[in-house]
Motif scaffolding. Structure first.
Motif, PDB file in Angstrom:
ATOM      1  N   HIS A   1       8.921  30.546 -68.130  1.00 14.72           N
ATOM      2  CA  HIS A   1       9.738  29.464 -67.599  1.00 14.72           C
ATOM      3  C   HIS A   1      10.694  30.033 -66.551  1.00 14.72           C
ATOM      4  O   HIS A   1      11.314  31.060 -66.771  1.00 14.72           O
ATOM      5  CB  HIS A   1      10.553  28.785 -68.697  1.00 14.72           C
ATOM      6  N   VAL A   2      10.806  29.346 -65.424  1.00 17.11           N
ATOM      7  CA  VAL A   2      11.708  29.789 -64.363  1.00 17.11           C
ATOM      8  C   VAL A   2      12.592  28.615 -63.984  1.00 17.11           C
ATOM      9  O   VAL A   2      12.112  27.501 -63.786  1.00 17.11           O
ATOM     10  CB  VAL A   2      10.919  30.271 -63.113  1.00 17.11           C
ATOM     11  N   HIS A   3      13.899  28.870 -63.905  1.00 17.43           N
ATOM     12  CA  HIS A   3      14.826  27.830 -63.485  1.00 17.43           C
ATOM     13  C   HIS A   3      15.921  28.446 -62.617  1.00 17.43           C
ATOM     14  O   HIS A   3      16.098  29.665 -62.593  1.00 17.43           O
ATOM     15  CB  HIS A   3      15.441  27.106 -64.693  1.00 17.43           C
ATOM     16  N   TYR A   4      16.607  27.592 -61.903  1.00 18.58           N
ATOM     17  CA  TYR A   4      17.749  28.010 -61.092  1.00 18.58           C
ATOM     18  C   TYR A   4      18.932  27.146 -61.500  1.00 18.58           C
ATOM     19  O   TYR A   4      18.822  25.919 -61.537  1.00 18.58           O
ATOM     20  CB  TYR A   4      17.458  27.827 -59.602  1.00 18.58           C
ATOM     21  N   THR A   5      20.039  27.779 -61.822  1.00 20.47           N
ATOM     22  CA  THR A   5      21.247  27.059 -62.195  1.00 20.47           C
ATOM     23  C   THR A   5      22.298  27.304 -61.130  1.00 20.47           C
ATOM     24  O   THR A   5      22.758  28.434 -60.954  1.00 20.47           O
ATOM     25  CB  THR A   5      21.772  27.522 -63.566  1.00 20.47           C
ATOM     26  N   ALA A   6      22.645  26.255 -60.406  1.00 19.39           N
ATOM     27  CA  ALA A   6      23.704  26.351 -59.400  1.00 19.39           C
ATOM     28  C   ALA A   6      25.050  26.174 -60.110  1.00 19.39           C
ATOM     29  O   ALA A   6      25.111  25.941 -61.319  1.00 19.39           O
ATOM     30  CB  ALA A   6      23.513  25.273 -58.336  1.00 19.39           C
ATOM     31  N   ASP A   7      26.137  26.280 -59.369  1.00 19.74           N
ATOM     32  CA  ASP A   7      27.457  26.122 -59.975  1.00 19.74           C
ATOM     33  C   ASP A   7      27.928  24.674 -59.973  1.00 19.74           C
ATOM     34  O   ASP A   7      28.487  24.208 -60.964  1.00 19.74           O
ATOM     35  CB  ASP A   7      28.488  27.000 -59.258  1.00 19.74           C
ATOM     36  N   PHE A   8      27.700  23.964 -58.859  1.00 14.39           N
ATOM     37  CA  PHE A   8      28.223  22.605 -58.736  1.00 14.39           C
ATOM     38  C   PHE A   8      27.250  21.702 -57.986  1.00 14.39           C
ATOM     39  O   PHE A   8      26.505  22.163 -57.125  1.00 14.39           O
ATOM     40  CB  PHE A   8      29.548  22.585 -57.952  1.00 14.39           C
ATOM     41  N   ARG A   9      27.301  20.411 -58.327  1.00 15.77           N
ATOM     42  CA  ARG A   9      26.601  19.386 -57.559  1.00 15.77           C
ATOM     43  C   ARG A   9      27.522  18.177 -57.518  1.00 15.77           C
ATOM     44  O   ARG A   9      28.099  17.796 -58.536  1.00 15.77           O
ATOM     45  CB  ARG A   9      25.274  19.016 -58.208  1.00 15.77           C
TER      46      ARG A   9
END
Length: 123
Positions: free
Chosen positions: A60-68
């Motif tokens: 599993h690959v994901h990207y977690t940004a800081d803010f939206r």
């Protein structure tokens, strides 16, 4: 024994405004700024740690940004990531987010002056 720090010496920081922990002092400062902008009505639907699933199969690959958050126009939203050091892995995952979702992640770096954040630099 000293408290454990991260690989790049970022220290977890508590934000009294947002009432939550952040991974670094710079991220907490940016969260406070965005939180105040949201209360003033300059931005809407501020979200912390938005997650983008890049691959569902193993691994599993994901990207977690800081803010939206959404702009007042209601049509555009901004995704931000605060970085002290931009790694190759982060660059690859942001390119993957752009390719898969069409979302450009803004990378911000805090410029310090006399121990305080003087300005935000877009990388």
């Amino acid at each position: 024994m000293r408290p454990r720090t991260s690989k790049y010496n970022a220290r977890r920081t508590w934000s009294a405004l947002c009432k939550r922990w952040f991974a670094s002092r710079a991220e907490a400062a940016r969260a406070d700024e965005l939180f105040l902008r949201a209360r003033l009505g300059n931005i809407y639907h501020l979200e912390f740690q938005p997650r983008f699933v890049l691959r569902k199969e193993d691994p599993h690959v994901h990207y977690t940004a800081d803010f939206r958050y959404w702009l007042p126009t209601g049509r555009d939203y901004i995704v931000e990531d605060v970085k002290g050091r931009d790694t190759r892995d982060s660059q690859v995952r942001r390119a993957w987010v752009l390719d898969k979702f069409g979302v450009r992640v803004q990378v911000l770096h805090a410029a310090y002056k006399k121990g305080r954040i003087a300005e935000w630099i877009t990388l």
